[in-house]
Design a protein around this motif. Structure first.
Motif, PDB file in Angstrom:
ATOM      1  N   HIS A  21       0.714  -1.089   0.227  1.00  0.00           N
ATOM      2  CA  HIS A  21       0.043  -0.074  -0.068  1.00  0.00           C
ATOM      3  C   HIS A  21       0.939   1.167   0.169  1.00  0.00           C
ATOM      4  O   HIS A  21       2.175   1.217   0.061  1.00  0.00           O
ATOM      5  CB  HIS A  21      -1.007  -0.218   1.293  1.00  0.00           C
ATOM      6  N   VAL A  22       0.434   2.305  -0.206  1.00  0.00           N
ATOM      7  CA  VAL A  22       1.214   3.707  -0.258  1.00  0.00           C
ATOM      8  C   VAL A  22       2.113   3.806   0.935  1.00  0.00           C
ATOM      9  O   VAL A  22       1.241   3.951   2.159  1.00  0.00           O
ATOM     10  CB  VAL A  22       0.292   4.842  -0.577  1.00  0.00           C
ATOM     11  N   ASN A  23       3.117   4.158   0.777  1.00  0.00           N
ATOM     12  CA  ASN A  23       3.888   4.487   2.114  1.00  0.00           C
ATOM     13  C   ASN A  23       3.692   5.498   2.811  1.00  0.00           C
ATOM     14  O   ASN A  23       2.901   6.567   2.344  1.00  0.00           O
ATOM     15  CB  ASN A  23       5.381   4.596   1.670  1.00  0.00           C
ATOM     16  N   LEU A  65      -6.191   6.276   8.256  1.00  0.00           N
ATOM     17  CA  LEU A  65      -7.434   5.736   8.870  1.00  0.00           C
ATOM     18  C   LEU A  65      -7.533   4.161   8.254  1.00  0.00           C
ATOM     19  O   LEU A  65      -7.808   3.129   8.743  1.00  0.00           O
ATOM     20  CB  LEU A  65      -8.444   6.350   8.436  1.00  0.00           C
ATOM     21  N   ARG A  66      -7.134   4.133   6.796  1.00  0.00           N
ATOM     22  CA  ARG A  66      -7.053   3.136   5.802  1.00  0.00           C
ATOM     23  C   ARG A  66      -5.833   2.795   5.023  1.00  0.00           C
ATOM     24  O   ARG A  66      -5.552   3.926   4.705  1.00  0.00           O
ATOM     25  CB  ARG A  66      -8.294   2.792   5.465  1.00  0.00           C
ATOM     26  N   PRO A  67      -5.357   1.740   4.483  1.00  0.00           N
ATOM     27  CA  PRO A  67      -4.451   1.677   3.780  1.00  0.00           C
ATOM     28  C   PRO A  67      -4.973   2.215   2.223  1.00  0.00           C
ATOM     29  O   PRO A  67      -6.089   2.279   1.979  1.00  0.00           O
ATOM     30  CB  PRO A  67      -4.253   0.271   3.471  1.00  0.00           C
ATOM     31  N   GLN A  96     -10.750   7.214  -0.836  1.00  0.00           N
ATOM     32  CA  GLN A  96     -10.617   5.907  -1.762  1.00  0.00           C
ATOM     33  C   GLN A  96     -11.594   4.814  -1.321  1.00  0.00           C
ATOM     34  O   GLN A  96     -12.032   4.639   0.022  1.00  0.00           O
ATOM     35  CB  GLN A  96      -9.276   5.425  -1.760  1.00  0.00           C
ATOM     36  N   HIS A  97     -12.207   3.999  -2.369  1.00  0.00           N
ATOM     37  CA  HIS A  97     -13.116   3.090  -2.208  1.00  0.00           C
ATOM     38  C   HIS A  97     -14.397   3.686  -1.534  1.00  0.00           C
ATOM     39  O   HIS A  97     -15.101   3.035  -0.758  1.00  0.00           O
ATOM     40  CB  HIS A  97     -12.436   1.810  -1.315  1.00  0.00           C
ATOM     41  N   GLY A  98     -14.809   5.152  -1.738  1.00  0.00           N
ATOM     42  CA  GLY A  98     -15.820   5.592  -0.957  1.00  0.00           C
ATOM     43  C   GLY A  98     -15.729   5.832   0.611  1.00  0.00           C
ATOM     44  O   GLY A  98     -16.752   6.089   1.010  1.00  0.00           O
TER      45      GLY A  98
END
Length: 202
Positions: A21-23, A65-67, A96-98
């Motif tokens: 995932h994004v660093n 909060l989330r990857p 992202q992903h809503g």
């Protein structure tokens, strides 16, 4: 002009780390790109970085909060959460992903390039930003109680909390209800770069 700026952020393949995932450090860069896009949209020529009238970042807070993944569209929502005499606070939500993947805040201070000390924001910049402020619910509560807002506090919503209202909804609520009790005073004191500290350029 909308008080909440929206922009799509490109996520590069090289932004990922071994966890796929994004660093975390790359997220800071994405936030910077979102801010530059927003400030340019809000202020036009006055939003272009200029060494003759530097505005520098003196505070950054960020909640992961989330990857964030490579591939799905990543959208930044950016708004002005606070306006002071020589500073303003920019708030961010990356989605992202809503769902919200990260929330952040930066405090930017107008400085004198000769001395490095804070100076008042240009009048034209202040006039534009005044019309864009979307106060945080917690900030409204503090003002109602007479407490001074903390310009360096992190994002109002915390991981696992009830989802906050969208910035547009907060702006509409403020317009409909008018200013909260106790808000009819001048701008709050500004943070100033600490002597000898290193600040990031806007």
């Amino acid at each position: 002009m909308s008080a909440v700026h929206r922009t799509v952020l490109p996520v590069r393949w090289s932004d990922q780390d071994l966890n796929r995932h994004v660093n975390n450090a790359r997220v800071v860069t994405l936030i910077e790109e979102a801010r530059l896009s927003a400030v340019a949209a809000w202020l036009g020529e006055d939003g272009v970085p200029d060494p003759a009238r530097p505005r520098v970042v003196v505070s950054l807070s960020l909640d992961y909060l989330r990857p964030i993944d490579h591939g799905p569209e990543l959208t930044a929502h950016v708004w002005v959460a606070r306006l002071g005499r020589s500073s303003y606070t920019v708030a961010y939500e990356l989605r992202q992903h809503g769902r919200a993947a990260a929330r952040a805040r930066t405090v930017l201070v107008q400085t004198d390039p000769a001395t490095g000390r804070s100076v008042p924001l240009p009048e034209g910049v202040r006039t534009v930003l005044e019309g864009l402020v979307v106060p945080d619910p917690e900030q409204d509560s503090e003002r109602s109680s007479g407490a001074d807002p903390d310009p360096e506090r992190g994002p109002a919503p915390s991981p696992g909390s009830e989802p906050a209202r969208e910035p547009e909804q907060r702006a509409a609520a403020v317009r409909e209800s008018g200013p909260a009790p106790g808000t009819g005073r001048g701008p709050a004191p500004d943070p100033a770069p600490a002597p000898g500290s290193v600040t990031a350029r806007a």
